[in-house]
Design a protein around this motif. Structure first.
Motif, PDB file in Angstrom:
ATOM      1  N   GLN A 156      57.629  61.972  16.454  1.00  0.00           N
ATOM      2  CA  GLN A 156      58.081  61.864  17.882  1.00  0.00           C
ATOM      3  C   GLN A 156      59.643  62.144  17.637  1.00  0.00           C
ATOM      4  OE1 GLN A 156      57.376  57.818  18.865  1.00  0.00           O
ATOM      5  NE2 GLN A 156      55.136  58.220  18.810  1.00  0.00           N
ATOM      6  N   SER A 172      54.462  52.109  23.277  1.00  0.00           N
ATOM      7  CA  SER A 172      54.150  51.133  22.567  1.00  0.00           C
ATOM      8  C   SER A 172      55.176  49.991  22.249  1.00  0.00           C
ATOM      9  CB  SER A 172      54.012  51.556  20.949  1.00  0.00           C
ATOM     10  OG  SER A 172      52.702  52.674  21.341  1.00  0.00           O
ATOM     11  N   GLN A 175      54.269  46.627  23.578  1.00  0.00           N
ATOM     12  CA  GLN A 175      53.427  45.859  22.866  1.00  0.00           C
ATOM     13  C   GLN A 175      54.184  44.653  22.083  1.00  0.00           C
ATOM     14  OE1 GLN A 175      50.812  47.653  19.943  1.00  0.00           O
ATOM     15  NE2 GLN A 175      50.576  49.540  20.826  1.00  0.00           N
ATOM     16  N   GLN A 210      53.338  57.409  29.847  1.00  0.00           N
ATOM     17  CA  GLN A 210      52.225  56.798  29.148  1.00  0.00           C
ATOM     18  C   GLN A 210      51.846  55.696  29.629  1.00  0.00           C
ATOM     19  OE1 GLN A 210      53.625  56.451  24.897  1.00  0.00           O
ATOM     20  NE2 GLN A 210      52.987  58.291  24.393  1.00  0.00           N
ATOM     21  N   PHE A 250      48.108  56.149  13.027  1.00  0.00           N
ATOM     22  CA  PHE A 250      49.418  55.607  13.574  1.00  0.00           C
ATOM     23  C   PHE A 250      50.047  54.467  12.804  1.00  0.00           C
ATOM     24  CE2 PHE A 250      46.582  57.489  17.264  1.00  0.00           C
ATOM     25  CZ  PHE A 250      47.654  58.348  17.882  1.00  0.00           C
ATOM     26  N   PHE A 252      51.222  51.893  13.575  1.00  0.00           N
ATOM     27  CA  PHE A 252      50.936  50.535  14.345  1.00  0.00           C
ATOM     28  C   PHE A 252      49.543  50.025  14.581  1.00  0.00           C
ATOM     29  CE2 PHE A 252      51.241  53.094  17.821  1.00  0.00           C
ATOM     30  CZ  PHE A 252      52.021  54.133  17.819  1.00  0.00           C
ATOM     31  N   THR A 253      48.513  51.103  14.009  1.00  0.00           N
ATOM     32  CA  THR A 253      47.337  50.630  14.262  1.00  0.00           C
ATOM     33  C   THR A 253      46.598  51.080  12.822  1.00  0.00           C
ATOM     34  OG1 THR A 253      46.953  52.744  15.488  1.00  0.00           O
ATOM     35  CG2 THR A 253      46.846  50.684  16.713  1.00  0.00           C
ATOM     36  N   ALA A 307      45.086  48.533  20.565  1.00  0.00           N
ATOM     37  CA  ALA A 307      46.003  48.995  21.454  1.00  0.00           C
ATOM     38  C   ALA A 307      45.572  50.499  21.651  1.00  0.00           C
ATOM     39  CB  ALA A 307      47.217  48.930  20.903  1.00  0.00           C
TER      40      ALA A 307
HETATM   41  N1  PHE Z   1      52.245  55.435  20.877  1.00  0.00           N
HETATM   42  C1  PHE Z   1      51.268  56.298  20.350  1.00  0.00           C
HETATM   43  C2  PHE Z   1      51.993  57.873  20.733  1.00  0.00           C
HETATM   44  O1  PHE Z   1      52.820  57.931  21.579  1.00  0.00           O
HETATM   45  C3  PHE Z   1      49.853  56.333  21.035  1.00  0.00           C
HETATM   46  C4  PHE Z   1      49.335  54.935  20.616  1.00  0.00           C
HETATM   47  C5  PHE Z   1      49.509  53.710  21.271  1.00  0.00           C
HETATM   48  C6  PHE Z   1      48.326  55.088  19.555  1.00  0.00           C
HETATM   49  C7  PHE Z   1      48.735  52.740  21.095  1.00  0.00           C
HETATM   50  C8  PHE Z   1      47.728  53.950  19.126  1.00  0.00           C
HETATM   51  C9  PHE Z   1      48.038  52.906  19.812  1.00  0.00           C
HETATM   52  O2  PHE Z   1      51.246  58.920  20.310  1.00  0.00           O
END
Ligand code: PHE
Length: 340
Positions: A156, A172, A175, A210, A250, A252-253, A307
């Protein structure tokens, strides 16, 4: 002296009643009661009155002042009232007249879609939560398991304001703000603007939207994620729509997935909308990483969560068949009116 006070009082009362406006009244008031007014001059002349007569003379002047002040204030009230009545009748609006304004405003397609998505998730018990567009590095990256030198930061292209403050590159961050404040069970939906240093073209924009979803509770599994997203796709595309998960990454997941919906235009055979694949990517998702739960003071051995982060512009454009992401922001009424 008594005579001249009486005369002045009578004359002034006459001019007070003759006043037609508040400003005329003010002139009269200043002329008599003001600093260099006639009555004030009489009061000043008191020094020529023999001392034994002064108290009586003073009383006469003060009584006159009181009488006149009261007359002014009564007249002022009356004039203000007349003024109000005059305005009310002059400015009366005839609500029965047909309006020449035929252009009523309407909601932007993005707002329509955001409202529909909010409504859908609220019906499943989610709460809507806002979070700041100007964020700290901590909420946008660090707490989401993306430390300073992590290569995932390059996924990003972020607008930094200072070393620590940035325009959020993903919702995110919401969250973390939610999990810091509220202990599970959590069911949150957080729609909002995000920013990335991208050149605008048919599929990219430096500002886009988003919708973040977060569920944390005891015993949440990927089946819950799949179930809800399946329902979502059926509701927003069609009853025949299927979803599939593709492995992704990702920070965070874990595990992370890319969620695809079967293409509504060709039904999966492959067409220009789905670029021949039969599937359209609709969001990123996954099970909340244990580290993220820990960062928010939630015990990952007790709680699990999922998420997802869905591109609102993307979904809107797919559903309305908008071929270029720039069109909705050109403020072209011919385009926008179609959604009224
Ligand atoms: N934040 C991620 C993105 O912008 C999308 C995402 C959100 C992925 C939550 C997993 C869980 O690309």
């Amino acid at each position: 002296m008594e005579e001249s006070v009486k005369k002045l009082t009578a004359e002034t009362i006459a001019s007070i009643s003759a006043c037609k406006t508040v400003s005329e009244l003010n002139d009269v008031r200043v002329k008599t009661l003001g600093k260099s007014g006639a009555l004030t001059a009489l009061l000043k002349g008191m020094k020529d009155v023999p001392p034994e007569k002064r108290p009586a003379a003073g009383k006469i002047v003060n009584d006159a002042r009181e009488t006149l002040e009261q007359a002014v204030s009564e007249r002022q009230k009356a004039l203000e009232n007349e003024e109000l009545l005059r305005k009310l009748s002059e400015e009366r609006i005839d609500i029965t007249i047909d309006s020449p304004l035929k252009n009523h405003g309407g909601l932007h397609p993005l707002s329509i879609m955001r409202n529909r998505i909010e409504e859908f998730f609220c019906s499943l018990g989610f709460v809507i939560a806002d979070s700041p567009e100007i964020e700290t590095d901590y909420y946008n990256f660090e707490a989401l398991n993306i430390p300073a030198d992590h290569p995932a930061r390059e996924m990003q292209d972020t607008f930094f304001i200072t070393e620590n403050i940035l325009l959020r590159s993903q919702t995110s961050s919401g969250q973390i703000r939610m999990m810091e404040k509220v202990k599970p069970p959590i069911k949150m939906l957080s729609p909002g603007r995000v920013f990335r240093s991208d050149e605008a073209d048919a599929t990219h924009s430096p500002v886009f939207h988003q919708v973040e979803g977060l569920v944390v509770d005891k015993g949440i599994t990927m089946c819950d994620l799949k179930g809800i997203l399946d329902l979502f796709a059926k509701k927003f595309f069609s009853n025949e729509t299927k979803t599939r998960f593709r492995p992704s990454y990702f920070p965070f997941t874990e595990p992370s997935v890319e969620v695809d919906a079967s293409c509504g235009k060709c039904g999966g055979k492959g067409c220009n909308v789905c670029k021949g694949t039969g599937w359209i990517e609709i969001m990123g998702a996954g099970m909340v990483n244990r580290n993220v739960l820990k960062n928010c003071g939630i015990n990952p051995d007790e709680y699990t969560g999922f998420a997802f982060g869905c591109g609102l512009d993307r979904i809107t454009n797919i559903i309305y068949g908008i071929s270029d992401a720039r069109i909705p922001f050109e403020n072209d009424l011919r385009f926008l009116k179609q959604f009224n």
